[in-house]
Design an enzyme around this catalytic site. Structure first.
Site, PDB file in Angstrom:
ATOM      1  N   CYS A 287       0.832  -1.216   0.000  1.00 23.34           N
ATOM      2  CA  CYS A 287       0.000   0.000   0.000  1.00 23.34           C
ATOM      3  C   CYS A 287       0.864   1.262   0.000  1.00 23.34           C
ATOM      4  O   CYS A 287       1.208   1.791   1.068  1.00 23.34           O
ATOM      5  CB  CYS A 287      -0.931  -0.004   1.220  1.00 23.34           C
ATOM      6  SG  CYS A 287      -2.026   1.432   1.247  1.00 23.34           S
TER       7      CYS A 287
ATOM      8  N   CYS B  39      -0.566   4.229   1.972  1.00 27.40           N
ATOM      9  CA  CYS B  39      -0.465   4.166   3.438  1.00 27.40           C
ATOM     10  C   CYS B  39       0.980   4.383   3.880  1.00 27.40           C
ATOM     11  O   CYS B  39       1.227   5.050   4.880  1.00 27.40           O
ATOM     12  CB  CYS B  39      -0.897   2.800   3.970  1.00 27.40           C
ATOM     13  SG  CYS B  39      -2.218   2.001   3.075  1.00 27.40           S
ATOM     14  N   ASP B  40       1.939   3.813   3.157  1.00 27.67           N
ATOM     15  CA  ASP B  40       3.284   3.686   3.713  1.00 27.67           C
ATOM     16  C   ASP B  40       4.381   4.524   3.048  1.00 27.67           C
ATOM     17  O   ASP B  40       5.463   4.657   3.619  1.00 27.67           O
ATOM     18  CB  ASP B  40       3.711   2.204   3.679  1.00 27.67           C
ATOM     19  CG  ASP B  40       2.797   1.359   4.557  1.00 27.67           C
ATOM     20  OD1 ASP B  40       2.312   1.900   5.569  1.00 27.67           O
ATOM     21  OD2 ASP B  40       2.556   0.189   4.241  1.00 27.67           O
TER      22      ASP B  40
END
Ligand code: NDP
Length: 309
Positions: A133, A136-137
């Site tokens: 992801c 997200c990261d």
């Protein structure tokens, strides 16, 4: 209670289906692990009608705010569906925690899950430098050296996003050149950055490190030479797999495990409809999933009114 429509999934297809179901005043239940599905994991969504650019999280929040204006929806967030079956004239859905729900119709909008590499080290370093992801990261990899694995638009998008954050990005593509069907603007923007080094003909064979990822080993598919890259982060972007585990023995799937639907979004089982990325619909885009969700709900409403006659 027997719902008129149960929707599995709350990505753009599921939420749009719920809005249309409510407009038809049908009792509706949404069962979903999360809100927004893959859209919520997209860094940026370009050209969703009405927005030239919006973050995936913000767009998903707007979908939810829109849905919240209607009162006919029961929303069970965190519900993971593990079984869908037909019992006489209704459908029964069972969740991982053992709850059971019944509906006269079902709309499957469960989307897709990230495909995994299945190489040594992948499971071990997932969450410790390896991620599926980027949205997200990616911010965790400021000024770091990272690798993105994949040759589709998702890999390009992750790489482009990382050009604004990381120090260097290796883009590892399995093919010998870029595919012709890629988004041209995305490809141009991504490869224009001097932080990006594209390596073709690569097959990842191992991920290693200690507490966190430290290296990635790959084989050059043309020369069979094995090489090691020192990286602190790995983004796996190699496509996705339809989330059909709970219904794969009930509805007909195509060779890619996508749900077969007709022009009314009806699956091979009358009363079960499907919409969005989990189906065989060719283009996997937020705007298309939303449209397909609307179509599926209208078709389910028509199906219900035919049953009453
Ligand atoms: P795709 O299926 O399009 O691409 C997957 C890529 O991963 C291919 O290059 C494939 O290589 C590669 N791959 C598969 N397995 C492996 C493996 N084990 N090791 C290395 N490489 C592997 O998936 P995407 O997620 O990129 O895109 C899905 C859909 O979403 C597409 O329709 C795309 O256009 C759309 N999308 C659009 C965006 C946009 O901005 N317009 C952004 C993101 C996605 P190979 O060809 O060798 O099989």
């Amino acid at each position: 209670m027997i719902y008129e429509i149960i929707i599995i999934g709350a990505g753009p297809a599921g939420m749009s289906a719920a809005i249309y179901a409510c407009r038809k005043k049908l009792s509706t239940l949404i069962l979903s692990k999360d809100i927004g599905g893959q859209t919520a994991k997209s860094w940026e969504v370009e050209n969703y009608l009405g927005y030239s650019l919006i973050s995936g999280v913000e767009l998903s929040e707007k979908f939810k705010e829109h849905l919240d204006q209607f009162e006919c929806v029961d929303f069970k967030l965190g519900a993971e569906v593990i079984k869908l079956k037909k019992i006489s004239k209704v459908f029964e859905i069972i969740t991982k925690t053992g709850e059971k729900y019944q509906g006269k119709t079902v709309i499957i909008a469960s989307g897709k899950n990230p495909r995994q590499l299945n190489v040594p080290g992948e499971k071990e370093f997932w969450g410790r430098g390896l991620t599926y992801c980027p949205t997200c990261d990616a911010p965790l990899f400021k000024d770091k050296v990272v690798a993105v694995i994949g040759g589709g638009d998702s890999a390009l998008k992750a790489t482009y996003q990382l050009t604004k954050i990381a120090k260097k990005i290796y883009l590892l593509v399995r093919d010998e050149k870029f595919r012709k069907d890629l988004d041209k603007i995305l490809l141009e923007n991504t490869t224009a950055s001097d932080k990006v080094e594209v390596i073709f003909n690569t097959s990842t064979i191992k991920i290693s490190g200690d507490k966190f990822v430290k290296a990635l080993e790959y084989e050059n598919l043309a020369t069979k030479e094995k090489k090691k890259l020192e990286v602190q982060g790995i983004f796996v972007e190699i496509g996705s797999i339809p989330a059909v585990e709970f219904c794969k023995n009930l509805v007909k799937l195509n060779q890619g495990n996508e749900i077969e639907i007709d022009e009314h979004n009806m699956t091979s089982v009358p009363g079960i409809f499907a919409a969005g990325d989990v189906t065989k619909v060719i283009e996997k885009q937020t705007i298309i999933a939303a449209g397909e969700g609307a179509k599926a709900a209208i078709a389910a409403a028509n199906y219900l009114s035919r049953q009453k006659q």
